[in-house]
Design an enzyme around this catalytic site. Structure first.
Site, PDB file in Angstrom:
ATOM      1  N   ASN A   1       2.422   3.010  -2.358  1.00  0.00           N
ATOM      2  CA  ASN A   1       2.053   4.000  -3.374  1.00  0.00           C
ATOM      3  C   ASN A   1       0.679   4.600  -3.091  1.00  0.00           C
ATOM      4  O   ASN A   1       0.466   5.801  -3.280  1.00  0.00           O
ATOM      5  CB  ASN A   1       2.072   3.369  -4.772  1.00  0.00           C
ATOM      6  CG  ASN A   1       3.422   3.502  -5.452  1.00  0.00           C
ATOM      7  OD1 ASN A   1       3.769   4.571  -5.917  1.00  0.00           O
ATOM      8  ND2 ASN A   1       4.190   2.412  -5.464  1.00  0.00           N
TER       9      ASN A   1
ATOM     10  N   ASN B   1      -1.876   3.066 -13.884  1.00  0.00           N
ATOM     11  CA  ASN B   1      -1.007   2.086 -13.222  1.00  0.00           C
ATOM     12  C   ASN B   1       0.397   2.661 -13.115  1.00  0.00           C
ATOM     13  O   ASN B   1       0.805   3.488 -13.937  1.00  0.00           O
ATOM     14  CB  ASN B   1      -0.947   0.792 -14.046  1.00  0.00           C
ATOM     15  CG  ASN B   1      -0.070  -0.264 -13.403  1.00  0.00           C
ATOM     16  OD1 ASN B   1      -0.199  -0.570 -12.215  1.00  0.00           O
ATOM     17  ND2 ASN B   1       0.848  -0.837 -14.173  1.00  0.00           N
TER      18      ASN B   1
ATOM     19  N   LEU C   1      -1.528  -6.659  -8.510  1.00  0.00           N
ATOM     20  CA  LEU C   1      -0.879  -7.757  -9.232  1.00  0.00           C
ATOM     21  C   LEU C   1      -1.839  -8.666  -9.988  1.00  0.00           C
ATOM     22  O   LEU C   1      -1.417  -9.669 -10.544  1.00  0.00           O
ATOM     23  CB  LEU C   1      -0.056  -8.601  -8.242  1.00  0.00           C
ATOM     24  CG  LEU C   1       1.147  -7.879  -7.628  1.00  0.00           C
ATOM     25  CD1 LEU C   1       1.848  -8.777  -6.616  1.00  0.00           C
ATOM     26  CD2 LEU C   1       2.120  -7.440  -8.706  1.00  0.00           C
ATOM     27  N   LYS C   2      -3.115  -8.316 -10.006  1.00  0.00           N
ATOM     28  CA  LYS C   2      -4.079  -9.170 -10.711  1.00  0.00           C
ATOM     29  C   LYS C   2      -4.444  -8.568 -12.051  1.00  0.00           C
ATOM     30  O   LYS C   2      -4.419  -7.353 -12.219  1.00  0.00           O
ATOM     31  CB  LYS C   2      -5.358  -9.327  -9.858  1.00  0.00           C
ATOM     32  CG  LYS C   2      -5.114  -9.944  -8.500  1.00  0.00           C
ATOM     33  CD  LYS C   2      -4.555 -11.354  -8.619  1.00  0.00           C
ATOM     34  CE  LYS C   2      -4.195 -11.911  -7.257  1.00  0.00           C
ATOM     35  NZ  LYS C   2      -3.396 -13.133  -7.351  1.00  0.00           N
TER      36      LYS C   2
ATOM     37  N   GLU D   1       9.091   6.671  -7.869  1.00  0.00           N
ATOM     38  CA  GLU D   1       7.653   6.372  -7.922  1.00  0.00           C
ATOM     39  C   GLU D   1       6.873   7.305  -7.006  1.00  0.00           C
ATOM     40  O   GLU D   1       5.766   7.731  -7.327  1.00  0.00           O
ATOM     41  CB  GLU D   1       7.393   4.927  -7.489  1.00  0.00           C
ATOM     42  CG  GLU D   1       7.906   3.891  -8.461  1.00  0.00           C
ATOM     43  CD  GLU D   1       7.535   2.480  -8.038  1.00  0.00           C
ATOM     44  OE1 GLU D   1       6.450   2.283  -7.459  1.00  0.00           O
ATOM     45  OE2 GLU D   1       8.349   1.566  -8.269  1.00  0.00           O
TER      46      GLU D   1
ATOM     47  N   ASP E   1       0.640  -3.752 -19.058  1.00  0.00           N
ATOM     48  CA  ASP E   1       1.660  -2.698 -19.162  1.00  0.00           C
ATOM     49  C   ASP E   1       1.711  -2.056 -20.550  1.00  0.00           C
ATOM     50  O   ASP E   1       2.777  -1.787 -21.091  1.00  0.00           O
ATOM     51  CB  ASP E   1       3.062  -3.275 -18.825  1.00  0.00           C
ATOM     52  CG  ASP E   1       3.114  -3.819 -17.410  1.00  0.00           C
ATOM     53  OD1 ASP E   1       2.443  -3.257 -16.526  1.00  0.00           O
ATOM     54  OD2 ASP E   1       3.828  -4.805 -17.193  1.00  0.00           O
TER      55      ASP E   1
ATOM     56  N   HIS F   1       4.384   1.346 -13.026  1.00  0.00           N
ATOM     57  CA  HIS F   1       5.232   0.182 -13.309  1.00  0.00           C
ATOM     58  C   HIS F   1       6.676   0.559 -12.956  1.00  0.00           C
ATOM     59  O   HIS F   1       7.133   1.650 -13.325  1.00  0.00           O
ATOM     60  CB  HIS F   1       5.125  -0.164 -14.799  1.00  0.00           C
ATOM     61  CG  HIS F   1       5.943  -1.353 -15.185  1.00  0.00           C
ATOM     62  ND1 HIS F   1       5.532  -2.644 -14.920  1.00  0.00           N
ATOM     63  CD2 HIS F   1       7.159  -1.449 -15.772  1.00  0.00           C
ATOM     64  CE1 HIS F   1       6.463  -3.483 -15.353  1.00  0.00           C
ATOM     65  NE2 HIS F   1       7.459  -2.791 -15.868  1.00  0.00           N
TER      66      HIS F   1
ATOM     67  N   GLY G   1       0.804  -1.223   0.000  1.00  0.00           N
ATOM     68  CA  GLY G   1       0.000   0.000   0.000  1.00  0.00           C
ATOM     69  C   GLY G   1       0.838   1.275   0.000  1.00  0.00           C
ATOM     70  O   GLY G   1       0.288   2.368   0.145  1.00  0.00           O
TER      71      GLY G   1
HETATM   72  C1  GRF Z   1       5.713  -0.660  -7.020  1.00  0.00           C
HETATM   73  O1  GRF Z   1       7.055  -0.869  -7.320  1.00  0.00           O
HETATM   74  C2  GRF Z   1       4.912  -0.395  -8.271  1.00  0.00           C
HETATM   75  O2  GRF Z   1       5.637   0.213  -9.282  1.00  0.00           O
HETATM   76  C3  GRF Z   1       4.511  -1.757  -8.688  1.00  0.00           C
HETATM   77  O3  GRF Z   1       4.284  -2.460  -7.506  1.00  0.00           O
HETATM   78  C4  GRF Z   1       5.058  -1.894  -6.457  1.00  0.00           C
HETATM   79  C5  GRF Z   1       4.111  -1.601  -5.348  1.00  0.00           C
HETATM   80  O4  GRF Z   1       4.723  -1.066  -4.236  1.00  0.00           O
HETATM   81  N1  GRF Z   1       3.376  -1.724  -9.583  1.00  0.00           N
HETATM   82  P1  GRF Z   1       3.837  -0.626  -2.973  1.00  0.00           P
HETATM   83  O5  GRF Z   1       2.987  -1.812  -2.579  1.00  0.00           O
HETATM   84  O6  GRF Z   1       3.014   0.553  -3.377  1.00  0.00           O
HETATM   85  O7  GRF Z   1       4.848  -0.280  -1.912  1.00  0.00           O
END
Ligand code: GRF
Length: 197
Positions: A14, A105, A90-91, A177, A148, A107, A12
């Site tokens: 991000n 999204n 991840l789904k 990020e 992606d 990446h 969580g």
């Molecule tokens: C991040 O590296 C994002 O780019 C990828 O999954 C990771 C998630 O990190 N899609 P977090 O769970 O937000 O710490």
């Protein structure tokens, strides 16, 4: 203010960063919901502790990507959210026409390289190092029905160092990020449409 839904499968980090950016006025959006794809996604408790409504839509309970995705959209639409941010999701999410162009999204690599099915998390950083790439970074993009693949909104770059480990590279990319997703989301929301009175 546009209501936002965050989809997570992991820490969580991000999503919390985006919540903070909304609260500090750097992103013109209102966090309305966080969905986790599994009860094991640790981030969901952190989002709940921040006062964000949460829901778990467990992929294991559905026999197709479409059925799973529709269950997610039902939660989002019930919460009144108009934009979805995949923040460590991840789904496979199936995108029906009514959601095209409104799902973002992040990446942890520079798309279109190092993307696609199975290319997530540390797999990306290992692949970047194995390829001998001189730089990496992160990409915020729109989500369509290919992994992606949607239109790139923003990327931030970092150098790859000669003595890099996947973990060191991951940390350098992750720091970007934290800047990239709020920046891209803010610009996206401003361009989306004027706020309703
Ligand atoms: C991040 O590296 C994002 O780019 C990828 O999954 C990771 C998630 O990190 N899609 P977090 O769970 O937000 O710490």
């Amino acid at each position: 203010m546009t209501k936002l839904a965050f989809f997570i499968s992991g820490t969580g980090g991000n999503a919390l960063n985006l919540v903070r950016a909304c609260r500090e006025g750097r992103v013109p959006g209102e966090p309305a919901l966080c969905i986790a794809s599994s009860p094991k996604a640790g981030g969901i408790e952190k989002l709940a502790a921040e006062g964000i409504p949460t829901a778990v839509v467990d992929r294991k309970g559905f026999d197709s990507d479409e059925a799973f995705s529709e269950a997610c959209y039902q939660e989002v639409e019930a919460a009144g959210a108009a934009v979805i941010c995949l923040a460590g999701w991840l789904k496979k999410l199936w995108v029906p026409p009514r959601w095209e162009g409104r799902i973002l999204n992040i990446h942890p690599g520079l798309l279109p390289k190092f993307g696609g099915a199975g290319m997530y998390g540390m797999h990306v950083h290992r692949a970047v190092l194995a390829a001998g790439a001189l730089e990496s970074g992160c990409t915020v993009h729109l989500v369509d029905n290919e992994f992606d693949h949607g239109r790139v909104l923003l990327e931030r770059r970092v150098p790859v160092l000669s003595d890099d480990t996947p973990e060191a590279l991951q940390a350098r990319v992750y720091a970007e990020e934290m800047k990239a997703f709020p920046e891209a989301l803010a610009a996206f929301l401003v361009a989306l449409k004027p706020a309703k009175p």
